[in-house]
Design a protein around this motif. Sequence first.
Motif, PDB file in Angstrom:
ATOM      1  N   ILE A   1      43.230  71.298  46.446  1.00 33.59           N
ATOM      2  CA  ILE A   1      43.272  70.172  45.524  1.00 33.59           C
ATOM      3  C   ILE A   1      43.106  68.884  46.314  1.00 33.59           C
ATOM      4  O   ILE A   1      43.874  68.614  47.239  1.00 33.59           O
ATOM      5  CB  ILE A   1      44.606  70.146  44.755  1.00 33.59           C
ATOM      6  N   PRO A   2      42.117  68.043  45.976  1.00 31.65           N
ATOM      7  CA  PRO A   2      41.930  66.797  46.724  1.00 31.65           C
ATOM      8  C   PRO A   2      43.078  65.821  46.481  1.00 31.65           C
ATOM      9  O   PRO A   2      43.708  65.831  45.420  1.00 31.65           O
ATOM     10  CB  PRO A   2      40.612  66.240  46.184  1.00 31.65           C
ATOM     11  N   ASP A   3      43.352  64.987  47.472  1.00 30.83           N
ATOM     12  CA  ASP A   3      44.368  63.939  47.329  1.00 30.83           C
ATOM     13  C   ASP A   3      43.883  62.893  46.334  1.00 30.83           C
ATOM     14  O   ASP A   3      42.677  62.681  46.177  1.00 30.83           O
ATOM     15  CB  ASP A   3      44.631  63.250  48.668  1.00 30.83           C
ATOM     16  N   ALA A   4      44.836  62.255  45.665  1.00 30.79           N
ATOM     17  CA  ALA A   4      44.493  61.187  44.727  1.00 30.79           C
ATOM     18  C   ALA A   4      43.896  60.019  45.522  1.00 30.79           C
ATOM     19  O   ALA A   4      44.366  59.708  46.616  1.00 30.79           O
ATOM     20  CB  ALA A   4      45.729  60.736  43.972  1.00 30.79           C
ATOM     21  N   PRO A   5      42.872  59.354  44.983  1.00 28.34           N
ATOM     22  CA  PRO A   5      42.264  58.240  45.718  1.00 28.34           C
ATOM     23  C   PRO A   5      43.191  57.025  45.770  1.00 28.34           C
ATOM     24  O   PRO A   5      44.005  56.802  44.874  1.00 28.34           O
ATOM     25  CB  PRO A   5      41.009  57.929  44.901  1.00 28.34           C
ATOM     26  N   LEU A   6      43.047  56.242  46.816  1.00 30.71           N
ATOM     27  CA  LEU A   6      43.778  54.984  46.957  1.00 30.71           C
ATOM     28  C   LEU A   6      42.914  53.897  46.333  1.00 30.71           C
ATOM     29  O   LEU A   6      41.790  53.659  46.767  1.00 30.71           O
ATOM     30  CB  LEU A   6      44.051  54.678  48.435  1.00 30.71           C
ATOM     31  N   LEU A   7      43.444  53.257  45.282  1.00 32.76           N
ATOM     32  CA  LEU A   7      42.708  52.228  44.553  1.00 32.76           C
ATOM     33  C   LEU A   7      43.281  50.864  44.891  1.00 32.76           C
ATOM     34  O   LEU A   7      44.433  50.748  45.302  1.00 32.76           O
ATOM     35  CB  LEU A   7      42.828  52.470  43.052  1.00 32.76           C
ATOM     36  N   VAL A   8      42.485  49.847  44.700  1.00 32.87           N
ATOM     37  CA  VAL A   8      42.949  48.475  44.880  1.00 32.87           C
ATOM     38  C   VAL A   8      42.664  47.724  43.587  1.00 32.87           C
ATOM     39  O   VAL A   8      41.649  47.945  42.930  1.00 32.87           O
ATOM     40  CB  VAL A   8      42.276  47.788  46.096  1.00 32.87           C
ATOM     41  N   GLY A   9      43.606  46.876  43.186  1.00 35.58           N
ATOM     42  CA  GLY A   9      43.416  46.128  41.956  1.00 35.58           C
ATOM     43  C   GLY A   9      44.342  44.927  41.907  1.00 35.58           C
ATOM     44  O   GLY A   9      45.193  44.736  42.770  1.00 35.58           O
ATOM     45  N   THR A  10      44.179  44.142  40.857  1.00 32.52           N
ATOM     46  CA  THR A  10      44.966  42.928  40.665  1.00 32.52           C
ATOM     47  C   THR A  10      45.928  43.137  39.507  1.00 32.52           C
ATOM     48  O   THR A  10      45.526  43.594  38.432  1.00 32.52           O
ATOM     49  CB  THR A  10      44.034  41.736  40.354  1.00 32.52           C
ATOM     50  N   VAL A  11      47.181  42.807  39.707  1.00 33.56           N
ATOM     51  CA  VAL A  11      48.193  42.943  38.658  1.00 33.56           C
ATOM     52  C   VAL A  11      47.924  41.896  37.585  1.00 33.56           C
ATOM     53  O   VAL A  11      47.814  40.708  37.882  1.00 33.56           O
ATOM     54  CB  VAL A  11      49.612  42.773  39.247  1.00 33.56           C
ATOM     55  N   VAL A  12      47.797  42.353  36.329  1.00 35.29           N
ATOM     56  CA  VAL A  12      47.524  41.435  35.214  1.00 35.29           C
ATOM     57  C   VAL A  12      48.699  41.340  34.239  1.00 35.29           C
ATOM     58  O   VAL A  12      48.715  40.448  33.395  1.00 35.29           O
ATOM     59  CB  VAL A  12      46.229  41.830  34.463  1.00 35.29           C
ATOM     60  N   ALA A  13      49.655  42.253  34.349  1.00 38.00           N
ATOM     61  CA  ALA A  13      50.848  42.211  33.501  1.00 38.00           C
ATOM     62  C   ALA A  13      51.985  42.916  34.238  1.00 38.00           C
ATOM     63  O   ALA A  13      51.742  43.826  35.031  1.00 38.00           O
ATOM     64  CB  ALA A  13      50.596  42.892  32.162  1.00 38.00           C
ATOM     65  N   THR A  14      53.221  42.480  33.943  1.00 36.40           N
ATOM     66  CA  THR A  14      54.346  43.076  34.652  1.00 36.40           C
ATOM     67  C   THR A  14      55.288  43.877  33.765  1.00 36.40           C
ATOM     68  O   THR A  14      56.117  44.606  34.269  1.00 36.40           O
ATOM     69  CB  THR A  14      55.177  41.985  35.359  1.00 36.40           C
ATOM     70  N   THR A  15      55.199  43.754  32.446  1.00 34.39           N
ATOM     71  CA  THR A  15      56.075  44.523  31.570  1.00 34.39           C
ATOM     72  C   THR A  15      55.277  45.148  30.451  1.00 34.39           C
ATOM     73  O   THR A  15      55.061  44.495  29.444  1.00 34.39           O
ATOM     74  CB  THR A  15      57.173  43.610  30.973  1.00 34.39           C
ATOM     75  N   PRO A  16      54.767  46.326  30.517  1.00 39.01           N
ATOM     76  CA  PRO A  16      54.735  47.213  31.683  1.00 39.01           C
ATOM     77  C   PRO A  16      53.678  46.745  32.683  1.00 39.01           C
ATOM     78  O   PRO A  16      52.793  45.962  32.339  1.00 39.01           O
ATOM     79  CB  PRO A  16      54.368  48.563  31.095  1.00 39.01           C
ATOM     80  N   VAL A  17      53.756  47.283  33.884  1.00 37.37           N
ATOM     81  CA  VAL A  17      52.816  46.869  34.936  1.00 37.37           C
ATOM     82  C   VAL A  17      51.427  47.406  34.611  1.00 37.37           C
ATOM     83  O   VAL A  17      51.240  48.595  34.367  1.00 37.37           O
ATOM     84  CB  VAL A  17      53.277  47.376  36.323  1.00 37.37           C
ATOM     85  N   ARG A  18      50.450  46.493  34.580  1.00 37.47           N
ATOM     86  CA  ARG A  18      49.035  46.852  34.364  1.00 37.47           C
ATOM     87  C   ARG A  18      48.248  46.297  35.533  1.00 37.47           C
ATOM     88  O   ARG A  18      48.452  45.153  35.948  1.00 37.47           O
ATOM     89  CB  ARG A  18      48.495  46.242  33.070  1.00 37.47           C
ATOM     90  N   VAL A  19      47.358  47.121  36.072  1.00 36.50           N
ATOM     91  CA  VAL A  19      46.544  46.732  37.216  1.00 36.50           C
ATOM     92  C   VAL A  19      45.078  46.800  36.803  1.00 36.50           C
ATOM     93  O   VAL A  19      44.622  47.813  36.262  1.00 36.50           O
ATOM     94  CB  VAL A  19      46.807  47.653  38.426  1.00 36.50           C
ATOM     95  N   GLU A  20      44.353  45.704  37.041  1.00 36.69           N
ATOM     96  CA  GLU A  20      42.924  45.670  36.740  1.00 36.69           C
ATOM     97  C   GLU A  20      42.151  46.036  38.000  1.00 36.69           C
ATOM     98  O   GLU A  20      42.314  45.417  39.048  1.00 36.69           O
ATOM     99  CB  GLU A  20      42.505  44.292  36.250  1.00 36.69           C
ATOM    100  N   LEU A  21      41.301  47.052  37.872  1.00 38.84           N
ATOM    101  CA  LEU A  21      40.481  47.511  38.986  1.00 38.84           C
ATOM    102  C   LEU A  21      39.208  46.671  39.087  1.00 38.84           C
ATOM    103  O   LEU A  21      38.856  45.971  38.135  1.00 38.84           O
ATOM    104  CB  LEU A  21      40.149  48.990  38.796  1.00 38.84           C
ATOM    105  N   PRO A  22      38.504  46.721  40.207  1.00 36.41           N
ATOM    106  CA  PRO A  22      37.299  45.893  40.374  1.00 36.41           C
ATOM    107  C   PRO A  22      36.222  46.129  39.315  1.00 36.41           C
ATOM    108  O   PRO A  22      35.452  45.230  39.016  1.00 36.41           O
ATOM    109  CB  PRO A  22      36.785  46.291  41.756  1.00 36.41           C
ATOM    110  N   ASP A  23      36.184  47.327  38.701  1.00 38.39           N
ATOM    111  CA  ASP A  23      35.165  47.594  37.681  1.00 38.39           C
ATOM    112  C   ASP A  23      35.549  47.043  36.303  1.00 38.39           C
ATOM    113  O   ASP A  23      34.820  47.196  35.338  1.00 38.39           O
ATOM    114  CB  ASP A  23      34.862  49.087  37.602  1.00 38.39           C
TER     115      ASP A  23
END
Length: 71
Positions: free
Chosen positions: A12-34
């Motif tokens: 089973i491959p490891d989960a990819p490491l993603l990078v993104g910008t936090v757009v909300a904190t309750t609940p936490v939402r992260v926007e990816l570059p796409d």
Amino acid sequence: MSNLYRKFRELIPDAPLLVGTVVATTPVRVELPDGSQIAARGEAAVGQVVFVRDGVIEGAAPTLPVELIEV
């Protein structure tokens, strides 16, 4: 005798490491570059760039330019 579970996990491959910008904190939402957004667990401030793996914030990421390449 070898550990069958360990051999299975190696398939089973490891989960990819993603990078993104936090757009909300309750609940936490992260926007990816796409432009897509994912839910994440952890703590971060709005606007902070973070590393995310398997829906968990692993830490702060450097603020660098992002280049998207379609394959």
